[in-house]
Design a protein around this motif. Sequence first.
Motif, PDB file in Angstrom:
ATOM      1  N   GLU A  68     -15.666 -18.588  25.621  1.00 28.34           N
ATOM      2  CA  GLU A  68     -14.676 -17.614  25.187  1.00 28.34           C
ATOM      3  C   GLU A  68     -13.732 -17.795  23.980  1.00 28.34           C
ATOM      4  O   GLU A  68     -13.356 -17.197  23.202  1.00 28.34           O
ATOM      5  CB  GLU A  68     -13.393 -17.794  26.487  1.00 28.34           C
ATOM      6  CG  GLU A  68     -13.994 -16.794  27.479  1.00 28.34           C
ATOM      7  CD  GLU A  68     -13.816 -15.341  27.382  1.00 28.34           C
ATOM      8  OE1 GLU A  68     -13.259 -15.029  26.661  1.00 28.34           O
ATOM      9  OE2 GLU A  68     -14.679 -14.798  28.274  1.00 28.34           O
ATOM     10  N   ASP A  69     -13.928 -19.375  23.539  1.00 30.45           N
ATOM     11  CA  ASP A  69     -13.191 -19.762  22.302  1.00 30.45           C
ATOM     12  C   ASP A  69     -14.308 -20.145  21.395  1.00 30.45           C
ATOM     13  O   ASP A  69     -13.833 -20.988  20.496  1.00 30.45           O
ATOM     14  CB  ASP A  69     -12.037 -20.996  22.725  1.00 30.45           C
ATOM     15  CG  ASP A  69     -12.869 -21.929  23.303  1.00 30.45           C
ATOM     16  OD1 ASP A  69     -13.887 -21.979  24.034  1.00 30.45           O
ATOM     17  OD2 ASP A  69     -12.109 -23.169  23.532  1.00 30.45           O
ATOM     18  N   ARG A  83     -14.854 -14.531  21.831  1.00 33.78           N
ATOM     19  CA  ARG A  83     -15.833 -13.462  21.900  1.00 33.78           C
ATOM     20  C   ARG A  83     -15.368 -12.181  21.279  1.00 33.78           C
ATOM     21  O   ARG A  83     -16.459 -11.514  20.892  1.00 33.78           O
ATOM     22  CB  ARG A  83     -15.852 -13.295  23.532  1.00 33.78           C
ATOM     23  CG  ARG A  83     -16.930 -14.362  24.182  1.00 33.78           C
ATOM     24  CD  ARG A  83     -17.197 -14.185  25.430  1.00 33.78           C
ATOM     25  NE  ARG A  83     -17.689 -15.183  26.129  1.00 33.78           N
ATOM     26  CZ  ARG A  83     -17.714 -15.413  27.390  1.00 33.78           C
ATOM     27  NH1 ARG A  83     -17.036 -14.839  28.112  1.00 33.78           N
ATOM     28  NH2 ARG A  83     -18.500 -16.379  27.792  1.00 33.78           N
TER      29      ARG A  83
END
Length: 168
Positions: A68-69, A83
């Motif tokens: 995600e990061d 993302r």
Amino acid sequence: MRHSILAFVAVGLMLVAGPLAAQDAFKPAAGTELPDVALPPQLDRVLRDYERAWRAGDAAALASLFAEDGFVLQGNRPPVRGRPAIQAAYEGQGEGGPLRLRALAFSTTDTVGYIIGAYGYGSTPGDTGKFTLTLRRAPGEPWLIFSDMDNLNASPRQRNVPDTPSPE
């Protein structure tokens, strides 16, 4: 006096020329290609999924391979993180193409790892560039890309401009 000036100049030239010659000794031979290493299936999956998504021009599928990061660190572009930003960055890069990824080295612990590799396109022999993928996962979960850094083996100018004699 004249001999001492010549001796001083000779010693100075040797001091300058020595390091320059030593620098050439560490340059890899042109066209030297490092051998592939076999990846464990869970790491090989990361490369094959990346190839498939790239070939399809599927920016959403590419972004889903990242944490995600996660980061994308491409040459001549600012870093991209997360993302949604990764998907947007890949959407602006066209249709994809016949990407080939190969691993040169790797290492993992339980939750972090890396793959160092090279890439090319289609059936053109040799590598166009190289990359590092840093990987992260929750224990027992699939590997995700935390960062993808790549660059070309030669500048576009070196690859596309034929050798021409310099004007005199």
